[in-house]
Write an enzyme that holds these catalytic residues in place. Structure first.
Site, short mmCIF file in Angstrom:
data_model
loop_
_atom_site.label_atom_id
_atom_site.label_comp_id
_atom_site.label_asym_id
_atom_site.label_seq_id
_atom_site.Cartn_x
_atom_site.Cartn_y
_atom_site.Cartn_z
N GLU A 227 -1.57 2.70 14.32
CA GLU A 227 -1.18 4.08 13.98
C GLU A 227 -0.67 4.81 15.21
O GLU A 227 -1.22 4.67 16.28
CB GLU A 227 -2.39 4.84 13.41
CG GLU A 227 -2.74 4.42 12.01
CD GLU A 227 -3.79 5.33 11.37
OE1 GLU A 227 -4.11 6.39 11.94
OE2 GLU A 227 -4.29 4.95 10.31
N LYS B 127 -1.29 -3.82 12.16
CA LYS B 127 -0.70 -2.47 12.04
C LYS B 127 -1.44 -1.51 12.96
O LYS B 127 -2.67 -1.53 13.03
CB LYS B 127 -0.76 -1.98 10.58
CG LYS B 127 -0.22 -0.54 10.41
CD LYS B 127 0.14 -0.21 8.99
CE LYS B 127 -1.00 0.21 8.11
NZ LYS B 127 -1.71 1.44 8.57
N GLU C 115 3.69 7.90 6.37
CA GLU C 115 2.68 8.46 5.46
C GLU C 115 2.84 9.97 5.34
O GLU C 115 2.82 10.70 6.35
CB GLU C 115 1.26 8.10 5.96
CG GLU C 115 0.20 8.64 5.01
CD GLU C 115 -1.17 7.99 5.18
OE1 GLU C 115 -1.31 7.03 5.96
OE2 GLU C 115 -2.10 8.46 4.50
N ASP D 188 -7.42 0.27 7.10
CA ASP D 188 -8.70 0.83 7.51
C ASP D 188 -9.22 1.83 6.48
O ASP D 188 -10.31 2.38 6.62
CB ASP D 188 -8.65 1.43 8.93
CG ASP D 188 -7.64 2.54 9.07
OD1 ASP D 188 -7.06 2.96 8.05
OD2 ASP D 188 -7.42 3.00 10.21
N SER D 189 -8.45 2.04 5.41
CA SER D 189 -8.97 2.77 4.24
C SER D 189 -10.21 2.05 3.68
O SER D 189 -11.00 2.64 2.94
CB SER D 189 -7.90 2.90 3.15
OG SER D 189 -7.31 1.65 2.87
N ASP E 45 -4.99 -3.54 9.68
CA ASP E 45 -5.03 -2.41 10.61
C ASP E 45 -5.88 -2.73 11.82
O ASP E 45 -6.98 -3.29 11.69
CB ASP E 45 -5.67 -1.19 9.92
CG ASP E 45 -4.65 -0.31 9.25
OD1 ASP E 45 -3.48 -0.29 9.70
OD2 ASP E 45 -5.01 0.38 8.27
O1 KIV Z 1 -5.48 2.12 5.62
C1 KIV Z 1 -4.62 2.12 4.73
O2 KIV Z 1 -4.85 1.78 3.57
C2 KIV Z 1 -3.27 2.57 5.10
C3 KIV Z 1 -2.36 2.96 3.99
C4 KIV Z 1 -2.73 4.29 3.47
C5 KIV Z 1 -0.93 2.88 4.39
O3 KIV Z 1 -2.96 2.63 6.25
#
Ligand code: KIV
Length: 257
Positions: free
Chosen positions: A100, A98, A161, A30-31, A69
């Site tokens: 969180e 994924k 993280e 989600d980056s 994510d």
């Molecule tokens: O969203 C993302 O890129 C991440 C990484 C920083 C692990 O969750």
């Protein structure tokens, strides 16, 4: 055991390059929100945007193990809505979803996904969707407890993280599933970075844990400046870059060809 490698991708070409380089996992993180779409934080990315990115990555890397994510906008909804979002992520081409943190609601979503045989990766420590504060040594017990809960819930691995190295090592030694660290020292089972960060393409932040392998933002600016100069001076296009009558041939496809 060789270390596991993971990098992010949100588009076709980055995915192609990662697959060709032999990466173990591609993360559609989600980056994307900040790095690819210019939002101010990761909470703003929508499920639709994550699905578009996942499809593009799958087209670029048909054989890769792709992890996507579950965005907060879906994870914070009622459990059946979150599950539906996870299913859409899998249909879009991800192998693994994924999530969180290891809070009650997240564990419920994980259980639901596991019931539906969806593979899940956990993510604890600094979790920008819900806990964007530095992780300290005093957080050790909670981190250990969260890692245990996630393993019991059936995740296939956990991203750690910005977890202090000694705690990341303890968690890694305690678990039977792999840990993937980002800013969590070298004892984790693998490492992940945001590709745009390590390529120097997104240079708006400069965390301590980051190693830059290229300066793509600088290279883009130089190339764009050169192009602007060439167009303005009339040196682009030249004769060989132009078509004469009847020269457009099928061996030189253009967009849409
Ligand atoms: O969203 C993302 O890129 C991440 C990484 C920083 C692990 O969750």
């Amino acid at each position: 055991m060789p270390k596991l490698t993971m990098l992010t991708a949100y588009d076709f070409n980055t995915a192609r390059a990662l697959a060709e380089a032999g990466i173990d996992y591609i993360l559609v993180g989600d980056s994307l929100a900040m790095v690819g779409l210019g939002y101010t934080d990761t909470k703003q990315v929508s499920l639709g945007e994550m699905l578009i990115a996942t499809r593009a990555v799958r087209r670029g890397a048909p054989e890769a193990k792709v992890i996507t994510d579950l965005p907060l906008k879906a994870a914070s909804k009622k459990i059946n809505v979150a599950l539906k979002a996870a299913e859409q992520i899998i249909i879009a081409g991800a192998n693994i979803v994924k999530v969180e943190n290891a809070e009650k609601n997240t564990l419920r979503i994980i259980n639901k996904m596991r019931e539906e045989r969806i593979e899940v990766m956990g993510h604890i420590g600094y979790t920008p969707q819900t806990f964007d504060k530095p992780i300290l040594v005093k957080d050790r017990e909670k981190l250990i407890e969260d890692a245990r809960k996630l393993e019991e819930a059936g995740v296939m691995g956990i991203v750690l993280e910005m977890v202090p190295s000694e705690i990341a090592q303890e968690i890694t030694e305690m678990l039977s599933i792999p840990t993937i660290g980002i800013g969590a020292g070298s004892a984790t089972s693998g490492q992940v970075l945001v590709s745009d960060d390590m390529l120097g393409r997104y240079n708006c932040i400069n965390p301590k844990f980051l190693r830059r392998y290229a300066n793509q933002y600088g290279e883009m600016v130089s190339a764009f400046k050169e192009y602007i100069e060439d167009v303005k001076s009339g040196s682009f296009p030249n004769e060989t870059e132009s078509y004469n009558n009847g020269q457009m041939v099928a061996s030189q496809p253009a967009y849409g060809a």
